[in-house]
Design a protein around this motif. Sequence first.
Motif, PDB file in Angstrom:
ATOM      1  N   GLN A  55       0.905  -1.167   0.000  1.00 34.79           N
ATOM      2  CA  GLN A  55       0.000   0.000   0.000  1.00 34.79           C
ATOM      3  C   GLN A  55       0.934   1.204   0.000  1.00 34.79           C
ATOM      4  N   MET A  83       1.400   4.810  -0.318  1.00 34.39           N
ATOM      5  CA  MET A  83       0.719   6.108  -0.325  1.00 34.39           C
ATOM      6  C   MET A  83       1.661   7.247   0.051  1.00 34.39           C
ATOM      7  N   THR A  84       2.564   6.970   0.976  1.00 33.30           N
ATOM      8  CA  THR A  84       3.331   8.050   1.595  1.00 33.30           C
ATOM      9  C   THR A  84       4.502   8.492   0.715  1.00 33.30           C
ATOM     10  N   GLY A 122       2.681  12.136   4.450  1.00 30.92           N
ATOM     11  CA  GLY A 122       2.026  10.846   4.627  1.00 30.92           C
ATOM     12  C   GLY A 122       0.593  11.046   5.078  1.00 30.92           C
ATOM     13  N   SER A 123       0.362  12.096   5.874  1.00 27.79           N
ATOM     14  CA  SER A 123      -1.017  12.411   6.275  1.00 27.79           C
ATOM     15  C   SER A 123      -1.695  13.174   5.151  1.00 27.79           C
ATOM     16  N   PHE A 125       7.750   5.620   2.278  1.00 29.34           N
ATOM     17  CA  PHE A 125       7.552   4.482   3.201  1.00 29.34           C
ATOM     18  C   PHE A 125       6.771   3.410   2.457  1.00 29.34           C
ATOM     19  N   THR A 126       7.351   2.245   2.248  1.00 30.66           N
ATOM     20  CA  THR A 126       6.597   1.129   1.663  1.00 30.66           C
ATOM     21  C   THR A 126       6.909  -0.110   2.484  1.00 30.66           C
ATOM     22  N   SER A 127       5.923  -0.558   3.221  1.00 32.26           N
ATOM     23  CA  SER A 127       6.170  -1.704   4.114  1.00 32.26           C
ATOM     24  C   SER A 127       5.927  -3.018   3.408  1.00 32.26           C
ATOM     25  N   TRP A 131       1.260   4.707  11.851  1.00 35.17           N
ATOM     26  CA  TRP A 131       0.905   4.347  10.475  1.00 35.17           C
ATOM     27  C   TRP A 131      -0.614   4.200  10.352  1.00 35.17           C
ATOM     28  N   THR A 171      -2.255   9.040  11.788  1.00 37.32           N
ATOM     29  CA  THR A 171      -1.882   9.356  13.180  1.00 37.32           C
ATOM     30  C   THR A 171      -3.144   9.724  13.973  1.00 37.32           C
ATOM     31  N   ASN A 197      -4.059  12.479  15.539  1.00 40.68           N
ATOM     32  CA  ASN A 197      -4.705  13.748  15.179  1.00 40.68           C
ATOM     33  C   ASN A 197      -5.378  13.678  13.820  1.00 40.68           C
ATOM     34  N   LEU A 212      -9.364  14.219  13.030  1.00 42.55           N
ATOM     35  CA  LEU A 212      -9.930  15.161  12.054  1.00 42.55           C
ATOM     36  C   LEU A 212     -10.786  14.428  11.012  1.00 42.55           C
TER      37      LEU A 212
HETATM   38  P1  FAD Z   1       3.170  14.043   9.053  1.00 39.42           P
HETATM   39  O1  FAD Z   1       1.933  14.048   8.220  1.00 39.42           O
HETATM   40  O2  FAD Z   1       4.258  14.963   8.707  1.00 39.42           O
HETATM   41  O3  FAD Z   1       2.733  14.283  10.561  1.00 39.42           O
HETATM   42  C1  FAD Z   1       3.615  14.781  11.576  1.00 39.42           C
HETATM   43  C2  FAD Z   1       2.786  15.105  12.813  1.00 39.42           C
HETATM   44  O4  FAD Z   1       1.870  16.138  12.512  1.00 39.42           O
HETATM   45  C3  FAD Z   1       1.932  13.949  13.318  1.00 39.42           C
HETATM   46  O5  FAD Z   1       1.968  13.910  14.716  1.00 39.42           O
HETATM   47  C4  FAD Z   1       0.537  14.296  12.867  1.00 39.42           C
HETATM   48  O6  FAD Z   1      -0.461  13.796  13.743  1.00 39.42           O
HETATM   49  C5  FAD Z   1       0.574  15.788  12.915  1.00 39.42           C
HETATM   50  N1  FAD Z   1      -0.370  16.392  11.968  1.00 39.42           N
HETATM   51  C6  FAD Z   1      -0.353  16.323  10.623  1.00 39.42           C
HETATM   52  N2  FAD Z   1      -1.385  16.996  10.099  1.00 39.42           N
HETATM   53  C7  FAD Z   1      -2.070  17.513  11.130  1.00 39.42           C
HETATM   54  C8  FAD Z   1      -3.229  18.329  11.231  1.00 39.42           C
HETATM   55  N3  FAD Z   1      -3.925  18.705  10.153  1.00 39.42           N
HETATM   56  N4  FAD Z   1      -3.655  18.692  12.459  1.00 39.42           N
HETATM   57  C9  FAD Z   1      -3.000  18.274  13.562  1.00 39.42           C
HETATM   58  N5  FAD Z   1      -1.902  17.497  13.531  1.00 39.42           N
HETATM   59  C10 FAD Z   1      -1.435  17.126  12.321  1.00 39.42           C
HETATM   60  N6  FAD Z   1       3.101   4.572   4.351  1.00 39.42           N
HETATM   61  C11 FAD Z   1       2.685   3.958   3.227  1.00 39.42           C
HETATM   62  O7  FAD Z   1       2.091   4.585   2.374  1.00 39.42           O
HETATM   63  N7  FAD Z   1       2.909   2.641   3.034  1.00 39.42           N
HETATM   64  C12 FAD Z   1       3.539   1.892   3.939  1.00 39.42           C
HETATM   65  O8  FAD Z   1       3.676   0.692   3.735  1.00 39.42           O
HETATM   66  C13 FAD Z   1       3.998   2.507   5.140  1.00 39.42           C
HETATM   67  N8  FAD Z   1       4.690   1.806   6.076  1.00 39.42           N
HETATM   68  C14 FAD Z   1       5.135   2.437   7.200  1.00 39.42           C
HETATM   69  C15 FAD Z   1       5.865   1.719   8.122  1.00 39.42           C
HETATM   70  C16 FAD Z   1       6.352   2.328   9.261  1.00 39.42           C
HETATM   71  C17 FAD Z   1       7.152   1.546  10.224  1.00 39.42           C
HETATM   72  C18 FAD Z   1       6.065   3.686   9.491  1.00 39.42           C
HETATM   73  C19 FAD Z   1       6.560   4.365  10.726  1.00 39.42           C
HETATM   74  C20 FAD Z   1       5.344   4.415   8.577  1.00 39.42           C
HETATM   75  C21 FAD Z   1       4.874   3.800   7.413  1.00 39.42           C
HETATM   76  N9  FAD Z   1       4.158   4.494   6.454  1.00 39.42           N
HETATM   77  C22 FAD Z   1       3.734   3.883   5.314  1.00 39.42           C
HETATM   78  C23 FAD Z   1       3.987   5.932   6.563  1.00 39.42           C
HETATM   79  C24 FAD Z   1       2.886   6.351   7.512  1.00 39.42           C
HETATM   80  O9  FAD Z   1       1.614   6.028   7.034  1.00 39.42           O
HETATM   81  C25 FAD Z   1       3.053   7.859   7.726  1.00 39.42           C
HETATM   82  O10 FAD Z   1       4.299   8.064   8.334  1.00 39.42           O
HETATM   83  C26 FAD Z   1       1.946   8.446   8.536  1.00 39.42           C
HETATM   84  O11 FAD Z   1       0.726   8.385   7.839  1.00 39.42           O
HETATM   85  C27 FAD Z   1       2.254   9.903   8.955  1.00 39.42           C
HETATM   86  O12 FAD Z   1       2.649  10.674   7.873  1.00 39.42           O
HETATM   87  P2  FAD Z   1       3.992  11.570   7.936  1.00 39.42           P
HETATM   88  O13 FAD Z   1       5.096  10.670   8.334  1.00 39.42           O
HETATM   89  O14 FAD Z   1       4.120  12.291   6.671  1.00 39.42           O
HETATM   90  O15 FAD Z   1       3.727  12.565   9.133  1.00 39.42           O
END
Ligand code: FAD
Length: 582
Positions: free
Chosen positions: A181, A183-184, A189-190, A216-218, A439, A442, A444, A448
């Motif tokens: 999956q 996406m990120t 990632g959010s 990130f691709t797990s 993952w 998050t 927050n 939302l």
């Molecule tokens: P950010 O979006 O930068 O968030 C940083 C912080 O800001 C968080 O605390 C968040 O809650 C907060 N935040 C962001 N927006 C808001 C808002 N509007 N209001 C308040 N707070 C906010 N992704 C994939 O697609 N495929 C995978 O297979 C996959 N595997 C993963 C495996 C691991 C071990 C990990 C750690 C991550 C993996 N991910 C994968 C990625 C994961 O889905 C993302 O890291 C996650 O969705 C958060 O996105 P980000 O890292 O960009 O954080």
Amino acid sequence: WEASSFLPFSRARIGSFFQETPVLKNPFLEDALLRGYLRRHLPQGAVLSDLCAFGERVAIEVDKWGRECEVNPPRLVHFDPWGRRVDHIVTSPAWKRMKDLSAQEGLVAIGYERSFGEWSRVYQMSKLYIFSPSAGLYTCPLAMTDGAAKVIQSIGVSWPVDEAFSRLTTRQSERFWTSGQWMTERQGGSDVATGTETVAVSQTDGSYKLHGFKWFTSATDADMTLTLARVQDRTGATTPGSRGLSLFYAEVSRDEDGRLKGIEVQRLKDKLGTRQVPTAELLLDGLPAHRISEEGRGVPCIANMLTITRIHNSISAAAAMRRVVQLARDYATRRTAFGKLLRDHPLHMQTLARMEVETHGAFLLSMDVCRLLGQEESGVATQLDTHLLRLLTPVVKLYTGKQAVAVVSEGLESFGGQGYIEDTGLPGLLRDAQVLSIWEGTTNVLSLDVLRCVARTSGMVLHAYFTHVKSLLAGVSSVSTLAPAVKAVDGALSQLQMFVQEAATREPGYLDLAARDLAYSLARIYAGALLIDHACWKEASASDTYAALRWCEQDLCPVVTKQARGCYDPSTPPLDSALVYD
Ligand code: FAD
Ligand code: UCC
């Protein structure tokens, strides 16, 4: 020399006391709540005997493989001995055994065979719940595999994804595929809508080639993936934002020289936990793919996958809590301190009992979402059930993810110093729990999402929620021992209803600030109602009643408590910022 043979400590002797290790017993037989829940809702002998046999296998055989996955993590081999780029992700034999086992045991298939109608998802997830803490995180690829199958089923099982669907849902290990999956991306990632840079270039045969970087691709050893990209028009332009995203299906395959087609694995992530899972950064350099959503409908289409993976996440969270309680209570029968076993220290038992109450809540929350999913998939869901499923999926994911970290952390302490020692296997439980709130959205971001789904349904999801919680409480007699719990949930529900009505009249941004506390309130009240309902079942135990009463002693509606303290007033954001950056 003779005198030294009486000394308890010498070069040859290191003392005579060795602590007995905690023992993992059959996780099905050890779990009174799981067995009670199934006896109540899904008492079929075939299910119970399959889960019992599987639990035995998990305790005796599979748990060791899980440990092997942790101590023998995947590694990336970029080049073959002659310098050709191969990007091989080398996984342990145990990881491969997990794949075969998952197919044979039907860990994805059960959800699609639907042999137990609307309860098939509960059966499947019960099996995953038993498996998860021993799975060496193989539950991660299984969640995505299940999610991919769900997406395919929702768009229609036809070319080019029919073969994939049959492989994702098979019980034949030699045919079984797992899915990724992706996406990120680096920018988000959010905020996938802004962060996705990957472009899809259309080919003359109607397929596409993808160019981009997935951050990130797990479980990157998967056989296929679903991923988002922006279709380029003839001028190379793309549509920004969510409306520009489409969903693609791609197979992960190799050419005759052994090179991955259209993919370079940049590196494997060096992670706090989930070390068993290869999580990679991928350059997509012309990855052949098929668009499977309408153009611009990528996010709503992959939302089906998010629902499934978030439910898997909740089950894994509840299972992590269950496992640490199970091991801690066993240890308490073996470890002596201050002249008696830990189990005979009331304060220690209070600590474990509190963990158990959390586990009860997490289990019932997670299973209820599985129940709703099963109803929706078998066509028996009412509109109310469908609304509840949409609302509760993010609520339960975010709440159980946080609970798991707290309970597993407390659990480690119950082993004293040994809980901190790597080769006991205990620290890995905590490391792996920490990812559950990150993952798949998050805390927050999911809070939302709850607000957005309330707004998009004009509050219908909340109406369904209030109606259902009231119906769960309706049958309880006022003289029941559960009366204090019912009073607490009922009171909290009324407070929540008033909060929602009042918040709707407030300035923009007010609800955003309240989002996390609102989600917690939804989770706590709902879990309270489920605990009460379960304790009312004619075969419920005294412990079920006790767990319900204890759960309902906490602040069930923190959003109202915090509102009363002015936490969401317009004056707070600048104060919060000033405090953080003081
Ligand atoms: P950010 O979006 O930068 O968030 C940083 C912080 O800001 C968080 O605390 C968040 O809650 C907060 N935040 C962001 N927006 C808001 C808002 N509007 N209001 C308040 N707070 C906010 N992704 C994939 O697609 N495929 C995978 O297979 C996959 N595997 C993963 C495996 C691991 C071990 C990990 C750690 C991550 C993996 N991910 C994968 C990625 C994961 O889905 C993302 O890291 C996650 O969705 C958060 O996105 P980000 O890292 O960009 O954080
Ligand atoms: O982390 C990952 C894999 C980890 C490994 C797997 C582990 C599984 C568990 C294992 C246990 C051991 S994969 C990456 C996961 N990433 C996320 O979860 C992203 C988090 N961000 C969000 O959820 C955001 O809310 C987004 C990306 C969905 C927001 O996107 P948009 O486009 O900005 O948002 P909109 O405008 O809210 O939604 C666009 C459309 C709308 O439909 P329409 O257009 O018809 O109105 C929404 O209703 O998508 C619909 N939609 C949803 N529908 C959005 N979210 C949902 C939803 N959850 N359910 C239904």
